[in-house]
Design a protein around this motif. Structure first.
Motif, PDB file in Angstrom:
ATOM      1  N   UNK A  95      -9.875   2.379   5.058  1.00 22.55           N
ATOM      2  CA  UNK A  95      -8.193   1.698   4.808  1.00 22.55           C
ATOM      3  C   UNK A  95      -7.814   2.235   3.757  1.00 22.55           C
ATOM      4  N   UNK A  96      -6.482   2.448   3.062  1.00 29.48           N
ATOM      5  CA  UNK A  96      -5.786   2.914   2.064  1.00 29.48           C
ATOM      6  C   UNK A  96      -7.029   2.298   1.134  1.00 29.48           C
ATOM      7  N   UNK A  97      -7.602   3.428   0.260  1.00 32.02           N
ATOM      8  CA  UNK A  97      -7.918   2.334  -1.035  1.00 32.02           C
ATOM      9  C   UNK A  97      -7.039   3.359  -2.339  1.00 32.02           C
ATOM     10  N   UNK A  98      -7.758   2.636  -3.385  1.00 29.99           N
ATOM     11  CA  UNK A  98      -6.742   3.365  -5.088  1.00 29.99           C
ATOM     12  C   UNK A  98      -7.927   2.642  -5.584  1.00 29.99           C
ATOM     13  N   UNK A  99      -8.139   3.594  -6.293  1.00 31.11           N
ATOM     14  CA  UNK A  99      -8.394   3.233  -7.676  1.00 31.11           C
ATOM     15  C   UNK A  99      -8.065   3.206  -8.986  1.00 31.11           C
ATOM     16  N   UNK A 147      -3.031   2.787 -11.252  1.00 35.22           N
ATOM     17  CA  UNK A 147      -3.371   2.180  -9.898  1.00 35.22           C
ATOM     18  C   UNK A 147      -2.769   1.077  -9.395  1.00 35.22           C
ATOM     19  N   UNK A 148      -2.404   0.391 -10.110  1.00 36.39           N
ATOM     20  CA  UNK A 148      -1.755  -0.925  -9.661  1.00 36.39           C
ATOM     21  C   UNK A 148      -1.002  -0.523  -8.861  1.00 36.39           C
ATOM     22  N   UNK A 149       0.208   0.214  -9.561  1.00 32.77           N
ATOM     23  CA  UNK A 149       1.627   0.363  -8.685  1.00 32.77           C
ATOM     24  C   UNK A 149       1.455   0.873  -7.642  1.00 32.77           C
ATOM     25  N   UNK A 150       0.518   1.993  -7.085  1.00 38.81           N
ATOM     26  CA  UNK A 150       0.152   2.449  -5.968  1.00 38.81           C
ATOM     27  C   UNK A 150      -0.269   2.128  -5.093  1.00 38.81           C
ATOM     28  N   UNK A 151      -0.982   1.041  -5.407  1.00 36.83           N
ATOM     29  CA  UNK A 151      -1.661   0.479  -4.501  1.00 36.83           C
ATOM     30  C   UNK A 151      -0.572  -1.195  -3.669  1.00 36.83           C
ATOM     31  N   UNK A 152       0.507  -1.713  -5.181  1.00 33.03           N
ATOM     32  CA  UNK A 152       1.526  -2.598  -4.737  1.00 33.03           C
ATOM     33  C   UNK A 152       2.397  -1.737  -3.394  1.00 33.03           C
ATOM     34  N   UNK A 153       2.190  -0.458  -3.439  1.00 32.70           N
ATOM     35  CA  UNK A 153       3.975  -0.112  -2.396  1.00 32.70           C
ATOM     36  C   UNK A 153       2.848   0.037  -1.540  1.00 32.70           C
ATOM     37  N   UNK A 154       1.892   0.566  -1.400  1.00 30.02           N
ATOM     38  CA  UNK A 154       0.469   0.977  -0.147  1.00 30.02           C
ATOM     39  C   UNK A 154       0.907  -0.935   0.925  1.00 30.02           C
ATOM     40  N   UNK A 155       0.623  -2.301   0.161  1.00 33.16           N
ATOM     41  CA  UNK A 155       0.256  -2.765   0.544  1.00 33.16           C
ATOM     42  C   UNK A 155       1.535  -3.204   1.336  1.00 33.16           C
ATOM     43  N   UNK A 156       2.861  -2.601   0.182  1.00 29.86           N
ATOM     44  CA  UNK A 156       4.583  -3.563   0.994  1.00 29.86           C
ATOM     45  C   UNK A 156       5.249  -2.262   1.519  1.00 29.86           C
ATOM     46  N   UNK A 157       3.853  -1.018   2.181  1.00 28.74           N
ATOM     47  CA  UNK A 157       4.818  -0.414   3.016  1.00 28.74           C
ATOM     48  C   UNK A 157       4.026  -0.641   4.140  1.00 28.74           C
ATOM     49  N   UNK A 158       3.025  -0.981   4.227  1.00 25.29           N
ATOM     50  CA  UNK A 158       1.850  -1.695   5.367  1.00 25.29           C
ATOM     51  C   UNK A 158       2.462  -3.150   6.083  1.00 25.29           C
ATOM     52  N   UNK A 159       3.092  -3.870   5.446  1.00 28.14           N
ATOM     53  CA  UNK A 159       3.222  -5.051   5.374  1.00 28.14           C
ATOM     54  C   UNK A 159       5.048  -5.361   6.022  1.00 28.14           C
ATOM     55  N   UNK A 160       4.984  -3.719   5.846  1.00 29.48           N
ATOM     56  CA  UNK A 160       6.531  -3.505   6.094  1.00 29.48           C
ATOM     57  C   UNK A 160       6.792  -3.398   7.703  1.00 29.48           C
ATOM     58  N   UNK A 161       5.742  -2.168   7.481  1.00 31.36           N
ATOM     59  CA  UNK A 161       5.657  -1.421   9.269  1.00 31.36           C
ATOM     60  C   UNK A 161       5.204  -2.139   9.842  1.00 31.36           C
ATOM     61  N   UNK A 162       4.446  -3.638   9.462  1.00 30.79           N
ATOM     62  CA  UNK A 162       3.834  -4.187  10.714  1.00 30.79           C
ATOM     63  C   UNK A 162       5.041  -5.759  10.930  1.00 30.79           C
TER      64      UNK A 162
END
Length: 117
Positions: free
Chosen positions: A84-88, A96-111
């Protein structure tokens, strides 16, 4: 907190969850705790009636700024078997915090969008 209080809190937090960011502590001495936390997360999601294969999930390898850390490969091998997507990240530095937030937000919206169709 006693461990049963933490477990009760985790179950309460997971009610109605749209997505999960699993934040793993990169310090070598925390690997076993990371593994136990992920097992607990999976069990609690199942107990709440979620299909763990369908819950949006991303991994954040935190504390990458510290000297005694596990390699990203070892973290991935132990925790991210589904690739799954992963971020340092370094929460202290904000890296890396904002990149993580963007990724989970995108996945949630797609879901959510997929569930509406």
């Amino acid at each position: 907190f006693p461990s049963h209080d933490i477990e009760a809190s985790r179950k309460l937090i997971l009610r109605g969850v749209d997505g999960v960011v699993f934040v793993a502590d990169s310090q070598v001495e925390r690997m076993e705790a990371n593994i136990e936390s992920l097992k607990s997360l999976e069990k609690n999601l199942i107990d709440q009636g979620y299909d763990i294969e369908k819950v949006p999930l991303v991994f954040q390898w935190n504390k990458r700024d510290l000297p005694n850390i596990t390699s990203v490969k070892d973290l991935k091998d132990a925790l991210n078997k589904r690739n799954l997507p992963e971020f340092e990240a370094s929460a202290v530095k904000g890296a890396g915090v904002f990149d993580t937030l963007k990724a989970i937000s995108k996945l949630v919206l797609m879901n959510l969008k997929g569930g509406l169709e």
